[in-house]
Design an enzyme around this catalytic site. Structure first.
Site, short mmCIF file in Angstrom:
data_model
loop_
_atom_site.label_atom_id
_atom_site.label_comp_id
_atom_site.label_asym_id
_atom_site.label_seq_id
_atom_site.Cartn_x
_atom_site.Cartn_y
_atom_site.Cartn_z
N GLU A 1 -4.60 2.36 -4.49
CA GLU A 1 -3.14 2.45 -4.45
C GLU A 1 -2.56 1.20 -3.80
O GLU A 1 -1.49 1.23 -3.20
CB GLU A 1 -2.68 3.71 -3.70
CG GLU A 1 -3.06 3.75 -2.24
CD GLU A 1 -4.41 4.41 -1.98
OE1 GLU A 1 -4.65 4.78 -0.82
OE2 GLU A 1 -5.21 4.57 -2.92
N ASP B 1 0.85 -1.19 0.00
CA ASP B 1 0.00 0.00 0.00
C ASP B 1 0.89 1.24 0.00
O ASP B 1 1.80 1.37 0.83
CB ASP B 1 -0.91 0.01 1.23
CG ASP B 1 -1.96 1.09 1.15
OD1 ASP B 1 -3.02 0.82 0.56
OD2 ASP B 1 -1.73 2.20 1.68
N ILE B 2 0.65 2.15 -0.94
CA ILE B 2 1.47 3.34 -1.06
C ILE B 2 1.13 4.31 0.07
O ILE B 2 -0.04 4.63 0.30
CB ILE B 2 1.26 4.02 -2.43
CG1 ILE B 2 1.47 3.01 -3.55
CG2 ILE B 2 2.19 5.21 -2.58
CD1 ILE B 2 2.81 2.30 -3.54
#
Length: 366
Positions: free
Chosen positions: A284, A241-242
């Protein structure tokens, strides 16, 4: 010297930019191919007629010349988006050409009226189902012309009868053979394009449109299949996960966010091996399945990926965005339920975020 393959492809795809579907695109290509085949057929017969030295045959070739020169009109109509008119144009041209040549020179001696059978069949390949009236009208018209000339015949110019029997039979065979060849060619093109279309649709259904990575459904299906078939023993699932991705959207806009996701996808694509699976599974959020990987190796790969993100900032309109990510890693043996594996990886990801992000946490399932 012109690039002939490039020119051929350009002519073949004229009008495809106006197609609203892959099916319509295929029909446009078939119409363009029909122009090429028609032109090649006329030129071939003109050359053969010249070789015979028979004045009537040479004259019949001259009759066809204006229709040969009109064929590019079909390409022009496709080019400007008049796709329906282009289909009608090619049939009007070739039917008029055949009828004129038959009535004014060849008669039915060379079996030129067999082309009407071809013109009766192929409208179904050129017109859409919603335009069935056009196909039906052309079918009935051409079939009627064929039966009229087949039953009643038509006298050729006297010089045609001066041809030797061997010459006459050869021209008849070529005439009928060209009709069969045209049908086979169109069928092969149609089949080939249909196969490519199926591959395209399958890829479209399995691919994330923004990043061109596998989508969540395709990733889950692939992992589930491996678990069902028990293809592997040592597996690791990483959910990435960004960190603070919303800030990119807030400061640079959604276009910046989209470009950032493409940038991230390129880094991930270079990170995974050929046998490993990579997908974008959320906004994301990404997932990687490491195959035949030990806990130590999977952890090492995840840490290397985190360093890669840190050392590869993203630039958008000269503004630099630092990229970091949090990773939840689940090590498992391939005997567990996928939902359980996903939950463990999600919990590990949550722990990585709780402890400050830009790190990796690992869970193991025995």
């Amino acid at each position: 010297m012109p690039n002939l393959p490039s020119l051929f492809l350009k002519l073949l795809t004229l009008g495809c930019q106006h197609s609203s579907s892959k099916t319509l695109e295929r029909k446009v290509i078939q119409v363009n191919l029909g122009v090429m085949v028609s032109a090649a057929t006329i030129l071939t017969f003109d050359f053969l007629f010249y070789l015979t030295g028979n004045w009537a045959l040479i004259y019949s070739g001259l009759i066809q010349t204006p229709f040969l020169l009109m064929l590019p009109i079909v390409w022009w109509l496709n080019h400007i988006g008049r796709l329906f008119l282009a289909r009608w144009a090619i049939f009007i041209i070739v039917i008029s050409d055949t009828t004129s040549t038959l009535l004014l020179a060849q008669g039915t001696q060379l079996l030129i009226h067999y082309y009407f059978l071809l013109f009766a069949i192929i409208p179904a390949a050129f017109f859409e189902m919603s335009q069935w009236r056009s196909s039906a009208l052309l079918f009935i018209t051409n079939l009627s012309l064929y039966f009229f000339f087949q039953l009643n015949g038509w006298q050729a110019l006297p010089e045609i009868y001066e041809l030797q029997a061997q010459q006459l039979n050869l021209l008849r065979v070529i005439m009928v053979g060209s009709s069969v060849f045209t049908i086979i060619l169109l069928l092969l093109i149609s089949e080939r394009y249909s196969e490519r279309n199926e591959v395209f649709l399958e890829k479209l259904a399995n691919t994330d449109p923004l990043t061109s990575l596998n989508n969540r459904r395709h990733f889950i299906d692939n992992v589930q299949q491996r678990l069902v078939e028990k293809l592997d023993q040592n597996l690791a699932l990483a959910i990435i996960d960004i960190d603070h991705f919303k800030q990119i959207n807030d400061t640079g806009g959604h276009d910046a966010g989209d470009e950032a996701l493409k940038h991230i996808s390129q880094i991930l694509s270079k990170h995974v091996g050929k046998k490993e699976l990579l997908a974008r599974i959320g906004g994301e959020e990404f997932a990687i399945l490491y195959i035949n990987s030990t806990s130590e190796l999977a952890t090492k790969k995840g840490n290397a990926l985190l360093r890669q993100f840190e050392s590869t900032p993203f630039y958008y309109f000269e503004k630099e965005y630092k990229i970091t990510a949090s990773i939840g890693l689940c090590i498992f043996t391939g005997q567990q339920d996928l939902d359980q594996v996903m939950r463990e990886a999600d919990e590990a990801l949550y722990q990585a975020k709780e402890e400050g992000r830009n790190r990796q946490k690992t869970r193991k399932l025995a």
